[in-house]
Design an enzyme around this catalytic site. Structure first.
Site, PDB file in Angstrom:
ATOM      1  N   GLU A 159      17.157 -27.577  87.515  1.00 21.90           N
ATOM      2  CA  GLU A 159      17.549 -27.856  86.130  1.00 21.90           C
ATOM      3  C   GLU A 159      16.418 -28.510  85.343  1.00 21.90           C
ATOM      4  OE1 GLU A 159      19.932 -26.635  84.602  1.00 21.90           O
ATOM      5  OE2 GLU A 159      21.049 -25.870  86.298  1.00 21.90           O
TER       6      GLU A 159
ATOM      7  N   TYR B 265      23.224 -31.861  78.717  1.00 24.79           N
ATOM      8  CA  TYR B 265      23.295 -30.571  79.398  1.00 24.79           C
ATOM      9  C   TYR B 265      23.078 -30.712  80.906  1.00 24.79           C
ATOM     10  CZ  TYR B 265      21.700 -26.513  81.776  1.00 24.79           C
ATOM     11  OH  TYR B 265      21.566 -25.566  82.743  1.00 24.79           O
TER      12      TYR B 265
ATOM     13  N   ASP C 124      24.421 -24.996  77.086  1.00 31.87           N
ATOM     14  CA  ASP C 124      22.986 -24.753  76.937  1.00 31.87           C
ATOM     15  C   ASP C 124      22.769 -23.687  75.864  1.00 31.87           C
ATOM     16  OD1 ASP C 124      23.740 -22.386  78.205  1.00 31.87           O
ATOM     17  OD2 ASP C 124      21.730 -22.148  79.012  1.00 31.87           O
TER      18      ASP C 124
END
Length: 307
Positions: free
Chosen positions: A52, A135, A153
């Site tokens: 991520e 996020y 996102d």
DNA sequence: CACCCGTGGCA
DNA sequence: TTGCCAAGGGT
């Protein structure tokens, strides 16, 4: 004008309109999801978190090799935390936005110190980690731990903008209305919600793309408000493009590239060679030092940070 | 909230 | 060729 018969109140078992989207999108995901390493069970929460960070504003194809290298070298948060932050910056290579490497290192340290070396499950604790925003906290909680969170996102925002709102693109900045919509569309069941989050992201990445969406392959094309409206062009403020050539960012990139390649500390002269304009060059270097990406040493020497 | 922060591929 | 765009976060 005749009175239309009142619409019967939907029975409690009738799914809300939004759930008509769930099954087609999740079924499509099961059939078409990419086999990405951070989606495999062996990735674990740390693998998900590393991916991520790397995927923040960086395409999947460029992340793949870096991800493999990082997980092989630092299989647990404590392994990364034991390294100098400069090693994280060096191993970041040319992924871009190297402050992410610094923050990932800091997050690994925080996980090691505060959470016994385990990536926390709790959304609030994730959010408290360096480099973890709204996020990323939701993504880790959802993808790594199967929790029910609205994962919003750029892909999901675009899918919702088109399918639900009927706009070609979402607003420049995430709005409260988008968050509300994302929460309203989230399936009630926890594992289904986690699948939904991954599926809507993948749909945006592979089908409902920014430039030329493949509506012919879209599992919810028959429900898409934007398509139904005739795919109207975006109206509203243009998303301001980011120029790069000649900016401080480019200079910072060049300076940091020298330090990444260097085995040990580098003299000022080696940094001066990368940019002709001294004022901008100095500003860029100062910025890197202020960000903790560069460590100044006595005698005009510079290196990646040891601490 | 607007702006800053890297890099490279693609239409 | 030149914008546009890519699983954002911090200030």
């Amino acid at each position: 004008m005749t009175l239309m018969p009142a619409a019967p109140a939907p029975p409690a078992t009738t799914p809300q309109t939004s759930t008509l989207l769930h099954a087609p999108v999740i079924d499509w995901f099961r059939a078409h999801a990419r086999d990405l390493p951070w989606r495999r069970p062996e990735a674990g929460p740390w693998g998900v978190m590393v991916s991520e960070f790397m995927l923040q504003q960086t395409p999947v194809n460029r992340v793949l090799p870096m991800y493999e290298q990082w997980l092989a070298r630092w299989p647990r948060p404590a392994d990364l935390a034991a390294e100098a932050p400069g090693e994280a910056v060096r191993a970041w290579g040319r992924l871009g936005y190297p402050r992410r490497a610094l923050r990932l290192h800091a997050a690994a340290s925080a996980i090691t110190e505060r959470h016994g070396g385990e990536v926390p499950r709790d959304h609030a604790k994730l959010l408290a980690l360096p480099g973890v925003g709204e996020y990323t906290a939701a993504a880790v909680a959802s993808f790594a731990y199967g929790q029910r969170h609205a994962v919003l996102d750029t892909n999901v925002r675009r899918v919702f903008a088109r399918a639900v709102t009927g706009a070609q693109y979402p607003p420049n900045a995430t709005t409260a209305a988008e968050r509300r919509l994302a929460r309203a569309l989230l399936p009630d069941d926890e594992p289904v919600a986690a699948s939904w989050a991954a599926a809507t992201m993948e749909l945006g990445a592979l089908v409902c793309t920014a430039r030329t969406p493949s509506c012919g392959r879209c599992p919810i094309a028959d429900q898409c408000a934007w398509l139904a409206a005739g795919s109207p062009a975006h109206d509203g403020p243009p998303r301001r493009g980011q120029t790069y050539a000649g900016t401080d960012r480019q200079v910072r990139g060049k300076l940091l590239a020298v330090l990444r390649e260097a085995v040990s500390a580098v003299p000022q002269a080696a940094l001066d060679a990368v940019w002709h304009e001294p004022v901008q060059r100095a500003r860029a270097l100062d910025g890197l030092v202020a960000d903790g990406l560069v460590e100044p040493l006595p005698g005009g020497m510079y290196r990646l940070p040891l601490t």
